[in-house]
Design a protein around this motif. Structure first.
Motif, mmCIF file in Angstrom:
data_model
loop_
_atom_site.group_PDB
_atom_site.id
_atom_site.type_symbol
_atom_site.label_atom_id
_atom_site.label_comp_id
_atom_site.label_asym_id
_atom_site.label_seq_id
_atom_site.Cartn_x
_atom_site.Cartn_y
_atom_site.Cartn_z
ATOM 1 N N GLU A 37 -10.024 -6.024 -55.259
ATOM 2 C CA GLU A 37 -10.205 -5.120 -56.397
ATOM 3 C C GLU A 37 -11.676 -4.991 -56.786
ATOM 4 O O GLU A 37 -12.401 -5.977 -56.893
ATOM 5 N N ARG A 67 -14.061 -3.394 -59.876
ATOM 6 C CA ARG A 67 -13.846 -3.033 -61.278
ATOM 7 C C ARG A 67 -15.168 -2.704 -61.955
ATOM 8 O O ARG A 67 -16.169 -3.392 -61.772
ATOM 9 N N ALA A 113 -7.926 4.323 -61.861
ATOM 10 C CA ALA A 113 -8.023 3.568 -60.617
ATOM 11 C C ALA A 113 -7.865 4.497 -59.422
ATOM 12 O O ALA A 113 -7.192 5.526 -59.500
ATOM 13 N N TYR A 120 -6.949 4.384 -55.193
ATOM 14 C CA TYR A 120 -6.353 3.601 -54.110
ATOM 15 C C TYR A 120 -6.517 4.375 -52.804
ATOM 16 O O TYR A 120 -6.350 5.594 -52.774
ATOM 17 N N ASP A 150 -2.872 -2.476 -68.056
ATOM 18 C CA ASP A 150 -3.064 -2.832 -66.656
ATOM 19 C C ASP A 150 -1.873 -3.614 -66.116
ATOM 20 O O ASP A 150 -1.374 -3.360 -65.013
ATOM 21 N N ASN A 196 0.656 -2.440 -63.046
ATOM 22 C CA ASN A 196 0.867 -3.240 -61.841
ATOM 23 C C ASN A 196 2.326 -3.642 -61.680
ATOM 24 O O ASN A 196 2.853 -3.697 -60.563
ATOM 25 N N PRO A 200 -3.165 -4.296 -56.210
ATOM 26 C CA PRO A 200 -4.462 -4.585 -56.842
ATOM 27 C C PRO A 200 -5.593 -4.777 -55.843
ATOM 28 O O PRO A 200 -6.738 -4.398 -56.123
ATOM 29 N N GLU A 201 -5.303 -5.336 -54.664
ATOM 30 C CA GLU A 201 -6.379 -5.565 -53.699
ATOM 31 C C GLU A 201 -6.822 -4.280 -52.992
ATOM 32 O O GLU A 201 -7.773 -4.290 -52.205
ATOM 33 N N ASN A 202 -6.148 -3.173 -53.260
ATOM 34 C CA ASN A 202 -6.523 -1.888 -52.661
ATOM 35 C C ASN A 202 -6.844 -0.877 -53.751
ATOM 36 O O ASN A 202 -6.415 0.267 -53.707
ATOM 37 N N ARG A 203 -7.606 -1.311 -54.727
ATOM 38 C CA ARG A 203 -7.937 -0.353 -55.768
ATOM 39 C C ARG A 203 -9.334 -0.572 -56.340
ATOM 40 O O ARG A 203 -9.847 -1.689 -56.382
ATOM 41 N N VAL A 207 -11.115 0.085 -59.898
ATOM 42 C CA VAL A 207 -10.669 0.258 -61.281
ATOM 43 C C VAL A 207 -11.847 0.648 -62.160
ATOM 44 O O VAL A 207 -12.925 0.055 -62.078
ATOM 45 N N GLY A 232 -16.698 -7.331 -58.491
ATOM 46 C CA GLY A 232 -15.841 -7.091 -57.342
ATOM 47 C C GLY A 232 -16.631 -7.098 -56.055
ATOM 48 O O GLY A 232 -17.831 -7.381 -56.053
#
Length: 444
Positions: A241, A243, A257, A259, A331, A335, A413-416, A418, A441
Motif C-alpha cells: 500500500e 498512502r 484509492a 488499484y 477505510d 476493506n 490493500p497491498e494493491n492500492r 491511497v 509506503g
C-alpha cells in the motif's frame, strides 16, 4: 444483443499513405459523423515535455494552411454542425457531426489541418494556446477542491519513469519549457495519415465519401519515423500500500484509492468493470448501501474503472466522509466490503443488474452516429479491428460470476495507492494554513 449488433455494418479501406478509413452507413437521420483518432497521447511524450498531446488538441483548432484563426469552429457551426476534441493517455481524437450534405466540408477541414497545420503554427499561436492550457490546469486541477486527486493517484499507481505516470494536462514547468521547434517535431512525428484512423458514420454514400477522402487526404505524405512507445507493462499488484495524506480546504474528508486491474481488451477487464459496477455504481451498489445508508459514514461512495490498453487499467475509489466520520472507520468498512466481495463474488441478481447497466451505456454510445464513430475508432486504434465495437457487449454478457469474483481478488490493500483528504483547520486569525502533504509506503 447479437441481433442488434448485426444491424450495424462497417467497411474498412486504406489509402496509399497509410490512412485507415472506416465507413458505416446509417440512413435513419440525415446526419453524418466524422471522427479522427491519432495514435498519440500522453504516454508518447518524453520527460520534460509533458502536455504536448493535449496542447495540440488546442492548437489544431487555431488555423491551418487554408483555415485561419477560429474558422474551423465557424465553418462547422455555421453549417449546422458540432465539433470538439479530447486527449487521453493513449490517443487524441477530433470529431464533427454534420448535416449529411455538409460531410465534404468536415473532411476538407480535417485534411487541411492534418496536412497543413504547420503552415499556420506560429510562436504567437503557441503562446496563446499555452496560456489557455495553463489556465485550464488552474481551473480544473490546481484551484478546485480535490482537483489534483486523480493526478496524485496516477503518479502513485504508475511509478516515476513509467509512460502513464503523468496526466495528459502536463505540468506547468513543461508547458513553459515547450518551444515552437518541439511542437513542430511532435506534429511531424504523430499527426501523419499512417498514424490515424478516420471513421465516417451516418447518411453517407460510400463511393462518394471515399472519393472525397482520397481527394483531400490522399496527397498528405506518410511519416515513418514514429518512435516505439515506452513499455507500459507492470506487475499485477502495486506490491504494498502507498498512502498520501493531503490537508486542504475541502468540503469534506475523503478517502480515495487506485488499484491496478487487467489491461483493456480482455475478458478480465470486462469482469473488472462488472465488479466495480456491483461495488460502486448507483444507489443499489454495495459500497453505497454499506457506507452511506447503513453505517452513515459517507455521503457518497463510488467505484469506477479507467480502461487502459497499454498499461494496467485502474480502478478509482472515491468516498466522501459524512460529518466528523473518522477516515480510519471508512477505510476499515471499505476493506471489509471488498474482502467480502472477493470471497463471495456477486449474486446472480447483482451480476444481471451490472450487465444491464453496461448494456445501457453501450446502447447509448451506439445509438448516435458520433458515438458509433468514436467506438469504431477506438477498436481500430487500440485493438486493430473496428468491428469489435459491434460485438464488445456480447463478451460482457458472457462473463460469469466466478470471473468477477476472481478479478475482485485484486482489490486488496497491498494493491492500492491511497489518497486521504483531511480538513484544514483555521488559524487563530481565521485563515487557513498552507496545505500539507505526507507520504508513506513503497514504490512498485
Amino acid at each position: 444483443m447479437a441481433g442488434l449488433a448485426g444491424t450495424f455494418t462497417a467497411t474498412e479501406h486504406r489509402l496509399a499513405n497509410g490512412l485507415r478509413v472506416v465507413l458505416s452507413e446509417d440512413h435513419i437521420d440525415p446526419v453524418a459523423a466524422v471522427c479522427l483518432w491519432y495514435d498519440v497521447g500522453s504516454r508518447h511524450e518524453r520527460p520534460g515535455r509533458t502536455g504536448l498531446a493535449h496542447l495540440f488538441e488546442h492548437l489544431m483548432f487555431q488555423g491551418s494552411a487554408n483555415v485561419h484563426g477560429n474558422q474551423h469552429f465557424e465553418f462547422v457551426q455555421s453549417a449546422g454542425g458540432s465539433l470538439n476534441g479530447t486527449t487521453s493517455f493513449e490517443r487524441t481524437n477530433y470529431f464533427e457531426t454534420m448535416p449529411a450534405h455538409q460531410l465534404e466540408l468536415a473532411l476538407w477541414l480535417e485534411a487541411d489541418r492534418m496536412g497543413g497545420l504547420l503552415a499556420a503554427l506560429t510562436q504567437e499561436s503557441l503562446d496563446n494556446q499555452r496560456d489557455v492550457v495553463k489556465n485550464e490546469r488552474r481551473q480544473r486541477y490546481d484551484n478546485v477542491p480535490y482537483g489534483t486527486a486523480w493526478e496524485r493517484l496516477v503518479a502513485m499507481a504508475f511509478p516515476a519513469g513509467h509512460p502513464y505516470h503523468h496526466m495528459p494536462i502536463g505540468s506547468m514547468a513543461d508547458l513553459d519549457a515547450t518551444t515552437l521547434a518541439d511542437c513542430q517535431e511532435f506534429f511531424r512525428t504523430y499527426y501523419a495519415p499512417n498514424n490515424a484512423v478516420l471513421t465516417i458514420v451516418g447518411d453517407i454514400d460510400p463511393e462518394q465519401t471515399l472519393a472525397w477522402v482520397e481527394k483531400y487526404f490522399g496527397t498528405i505524405p506518410a511519416h515513418d519515423a514514429k518512435p516505439t512507445p515506452a513499455d507500459g507493462s507492470l506487475p499485477d499488484s502495486i506490491g504494498g500500500e502507498l498512502r498520501e495524506t493531503v490537508v486542504e480546504d475541502v468540503p469534506s474528508r475523503s478517502l480515495m484509492a487506485a488499484y491496478r486491474l487487467p489491461v483493456d481488451g480482455t475478458r478480465a477487464a470486462d469482469a473488472a468493470e462488472l465488479a466495480l459496477t456491483v461495488l460502486g455504481e448507483g444507489e443499489a451498489c454495495r459500497l453505497n448501501r454499506r457506507l452511506v445508508r447503513h453505517d452513515e459514514l459517507a455521503v457518497y461512495a463510488g467505484f469506477g474503472i479507467m480502461r487502459l490498453a497499454g498499461a494496467p487499467s485502474v480502478a478509482l475509489l472515491d468516498v466522501k466522509a459524512s460529518g466528523d466520520a473518522d477516515i480510519a472507520a471508512v477505510d476499515a468498512a471499505v476493506n471489509e466490503e471488498l474482502a467480502r466481495f472477493a470471497a463471495e463474488g456477486p449474486t446472480a441478481e447483482e451480476l444481471e443488474r451490472a450487465q444491464a447497466q453496461i448494456e445501457r451505456g453501450w446502447l447509448d454510445r451506439m445509438a448516435t452516429v458520433g458515438g458509433r464513430a468514436d467506438e469504431l475508432c477506438r477498436y481500430a486504434v487500440l485493438f486493430g479491428d473496428p468491428k469489435l465495437a459491434f460485438t464488445a457487449l456480447d463478451q460482457v454478457l458472457e462473463i460469469t460470476a466466478e470471473e468477477v469474483k476472481e478479478v475482485a481478488g485484486r482489490l486488496l490493500p497491498e494493491n492500492r495507492a491511497v489518497l486521504v483528504y483531511e480538513l484544514a483547520e483555521e488559524d487563530s486569525d481565521g485563515t487557513d494554513p498552507d496545505s500539507d502533504t505526507d507520504r508513506e509506503g513503497q514504490a512498485a
